[in-house]
Motif scaffolding. Structure first.
Motif, PDB file in Angstrom:
ATOM      1  N   LYS A   9      -0.874   2.845   5.482  1.00  0.00           N
ATOM      2  CA  LYS A   9       0.043   1.798   5.908  1.00  0.00           C
ATOM      3  C   LYS A   9       0.186   0.731   4.824  1.00  0.00           C
ATOM      4  CE  LYS A   9       0.996  -1.184   9.887  1.00  0.00           C
ATOM      5  NZ  LYS A   9       2.300  -0.585  10.179  1.00  0.00           N
ATOM      6  N   GLN A  37      12.661  -0.284   0.380  1.00  0.00           N
ATOM      7  CA  GLN A  37      13.299  -1.442   1.007  1.00  0.00           C
ATOM      8  C   GLN A  37      12.664  -2.712   0.455  1.00  0.00           C
ATOM      9  OE1 GLN A  37      12.808  -1.963   5.302  1.00  0.00           O
ATOM     10  NE2 GLN A  37      14.933  -2.609   5.438  1.00  0.00           N
ATOM     11  N   PHE A  88       8.491  -1.971   0.380  1.00  0.00           N
ATOM     12  CA  PHE A  88       8.206  -1.231   1.602  1.00  0.00           C
ATOM     13  C   PHE A  88       8.857   0.129   1.443  1.00  0.00           C
ATOM     14  CE2 PHE A  88       6.649  -0.818   5.703  1.00  0.00           C
ATOM     15  CZ  PHE A  88       7.615  -0.589   6.671  1.00  0.00           C
ATOM     16  N   LEU A  90       9.852   3.863   2.921  1.00  0.00           N
ATOM     17  CA  LEU A  90      10.129   4.566   4.166  1.00  0.00           C
ATOM     18  C   LEU A  90      10.461   6.021   3.909  1.00  0.00           C
ATOM     19  CD1 LEU A  90      12.257   1.814   5.864  1.00  0.00           C
ATOM     20  CD2 LEU A  90      10.157   2.767   6.799  1.00  0.00           C
ATOM     21  N   ARG A 110       3.482  -0.109   2.821  1.00  0.00           N
ATOM     22  CA  ARG A 110       3.747  -1.301   2.023  1.00  0.00           C
ATOM     23  C   ARG A 110       2.873  -1.258   0.782  1.00  0.00           C
ATOM     24  NH1 ARG A 110       6.728  -5.421   2.912  1.00  0.00           N
ATOM     25  NH2 ARG A 110       6.915  -4.938   5.140  1.00  0.00           N
TER      26      ARG A 110
END
Lengths: 114, 111
Positions: A9, A37, A88, A90, A110
């Protein structure tokens, strides 16, 4: 439950270090995607793969690498050549070629610089 | 090159208000348009997908419309609730190519 799992994470990278972000899906989806992002920005495509053992560069592929050896796995390596990796990340997947099918997303990783 | 724009970038409304989020795209040759929701620090959740042959899609209090010829879509949220607070993103699909995303609208619903 079917879904997309991203790990870790949170991830920290030292100068000159390569790090790998994991993305695994058990949805039996063919296509998988990596997006970056940044705050106030939309999603920017890094790499995508529509079939095992094949992948294409997205808009911001420089400093990143991927592999697609298995249908369910699409790891992303952030290399030392990526000078601004803090963001970030994804991962997403979609059934078939994605035409008229919704994309499914993981919960993101992250990445920060130490 | 396809470009997707979302206006406004941020919106704050009182609870119970009906609201509209806007999305525009430059190339009308699309297969579908998708609306997503993103909560802070999370991934995206698909809300609605409108195929190019459709005019609108509904899911609960959400209604999305598509006017392909003018390059516009709207997401209508009825009777907004604090739990609707999130960032809403739209994305267009031109077929066998990756989605192109807008930058999103950050919605705050105040109790």
């Amino acid at each position: 439950d079917g879904g997309i799992t991203q790990s870790p994470k949170y991830l920290f990278r030292k100068e000159g270090q390569n790090v790998t972000l994991s993305c695994e899906q058990n949805l039996n989806h063919d296509a998988m995607y990596w997006y970056r992002q940044d705050p106030g920005q939309g999603l920017r495509l890094i790499y995508y793969s529509q079939i095992v053992n094949d992948f294409q560069k997205g808009d911001i592929a420089e400093g990143y690498s991927v592999s697609r050896e298995k249908k369910e796995s699409f790891p992303l390596t952030v290399t030392s050549a990526q000078k601004n990796p803090t963001a970030f990340y994804l991962c997403a997947s979609v059934r078939g070629q994605g035409i008229n099918q919704p994309q499914h997303f993981g919960d993101g990783t992250r990445l920060s610089i130490l | 090159k396809q470009e997707v724009t979302q206006i406004p970038a941020a919106l704050s409304v009182p609870e119970g208000e009906n609201l509209v989020l806007n999305c525009s795209f430059t190339d009308s040759a699309i297969y579908n348009l998708q609306w997503f929701r993103q909560d802070p620090g999370k991934g995206l959740t698909s809300l609605l997908l409108i195929q190019s042959s459709q005019r609108e899609q509904t899911s609960g209090r959400l209604n999305a419309s598509l006017d392909k010829s003018s390059g516009r879509s709207t997401l209508y949220i009825a009777a907004s609730q604090p739990g609707d607070s999130a960032t809403y993103l739209c994305a267009v699909n031109a077929g066998n190519t990756p989605l192109v995303f807008g930058k999103g609208t950050r919605l705050s619903v105040i109790a």
